[in-house]
Write a protein that holds these residues in place. Structure first.
Motif: not given
Length: 333
Positions: A13-14, A19-21, A319-320, A325-332
């Motif tokens: 599911d993930v 893929r949908e994202r 896909v990844i 590219a949308v979310s960013g490579t780092r998420n504090p």
């Protein structure tokens, strides 16, 4: 997704959500190793699933599915922007614009710089190039992200048992405690971005909570303290043996007060030997699907490939790459 033993993957599911994202984002992903038949097959599949907009450098097989850099009227302008960016980054080594132009004849290096200057959103390579060559190009062309001091990597492990993140399995041979802590923090962030699940991080060892004494155990314990200081909200535990990290009954016996033991989904290996061996055994004997290596710490996303990859692995990398590219490579944390 069905694994080789017939079980339904917990990660299915993930992975479909990823893929949908990717489809919704429709990012532009550069494939510099377009001569590889596996890349060509992957591009056809990517186009068929509308995962992203594939970009290649010149006409060739599967090019009808791609944007072709050399066919663009502004290709020379983008090349000059890339040369300027690269010359600026390498100025301390005495590089001129002409020096930069010469080095950018290397498609892998040019691809990373084109990501840096924004011509494309990300890139995928490594089916032909070694990881060392890919990392070298990324460091020179893209560079480290703000506040980052380390490139590391994860594999997303899709197994019928659990969807997990393994790190570091491709980059850092013998991380010191500070580097190990950074790998843990970055891997937790990447896991959250890609899966949407709360990371539960296990710092692995051959010892569980003092069952053995050794300098290698001390390194893991030192890393644990650094993680707790830098990421106080992160669920993390160490040192843990693999069974204590993964099996609830064992975790309850060996580390009964831990909220991670027995339920870890982010496994941090103490060195590259153990991480690389573990992911390959999990993939080839355990029936898991390993996606990666996914690089962390860069200013822009880039996905490395194993030279033993299949076309489907390249599709998954795209896909990844699109999602990062949308979310960013780092998420504090």
């Amino acid at each position: 997704m069905q694994t080789c033993d017939g079980h339904k993957s917990h990660g299915s599911d993930v992975l479909e959500a990823l893929r949908e994202r990717a489809r919704a984002a429709r990012k532009r992903i550069l494939f510099p190793e377009q001569s590889d038949p596996r890349v060509q097959d992957a591009i056809r599949a990517i186009a068929g699933e509308a995962i992203c907009q594939p970009v290649i450098f010149k006409p060739g097989p599967a090019d009808r599915h791609c944007e072709i850099f050399s066919d663009r009227k502004d290709a020379s302008d983008w090349f000059e922007r890339a040369a300027e960016s690269y010359a600026t980054r390498m100025a301390e080594k005495g590089f001129s614009r002409d020096d930069a132009r010469k080095q950018l004849n290397d498609p892998l290096l040019l691809a990373t710089v084109l990501v840096k200057v924004g011509y494309v959103d990300s890139g995928v390579a490594g089916s032909l190039a070694t990881t060392a060559d890919v990392l070298r190009a990324c460091l020179r062309g893209i560079g480290l992200g703000q506040g980052s001091k380390l490139i590391s990597s994860i594999f997303l492990i899709d197994h019928h048992y659990r969807l997990m993140t393994f790190a570091d399995c491709a980059v850092n041979p013998t991380p010191d405690p500070g580097q190990l802590a950074q790998i843990a923090i970055d891997s937790a962030s990447t896991h959250r971005i890609l899966t949407g699940h709360e990371p539960r991080v296990a710092l692995l060892s051959f010892s569980t909570h003092g069952s053995a004494k050794h300098d290698n155990v001390d390194k893991v314990l030192a890393a644990l303290q650094i993680v707790k200081e830098r990421g106080p909200g992160l669920k993390v535990c160490g040192e843990l043996q693999a069974d204590a990290a993964l099996i609830p009954e064992v975790g309850a016996r060996k580390a009964r007060e831990s909220e991670v033991a027995g339920n870890a989904n982010v496994l941090i290996f103490p060195d590259l030997n153990s991480g690389n061996i573990a992911y390959k055994i999990t993939e080839h004997l355990g029936g898991a699907h390993a996606i990666g290596p996914i690089l962390q710490g860069l200013d822009k996303p880039w996905i490395d490939l194993s030279r033993g990859c299949k076309a489907q692995d390249i599709v998954n990398a795209a896909v990844i790459s699109s999602v990062l590219a949308v979310s960013g490579t780092r998420n504090p944390m």
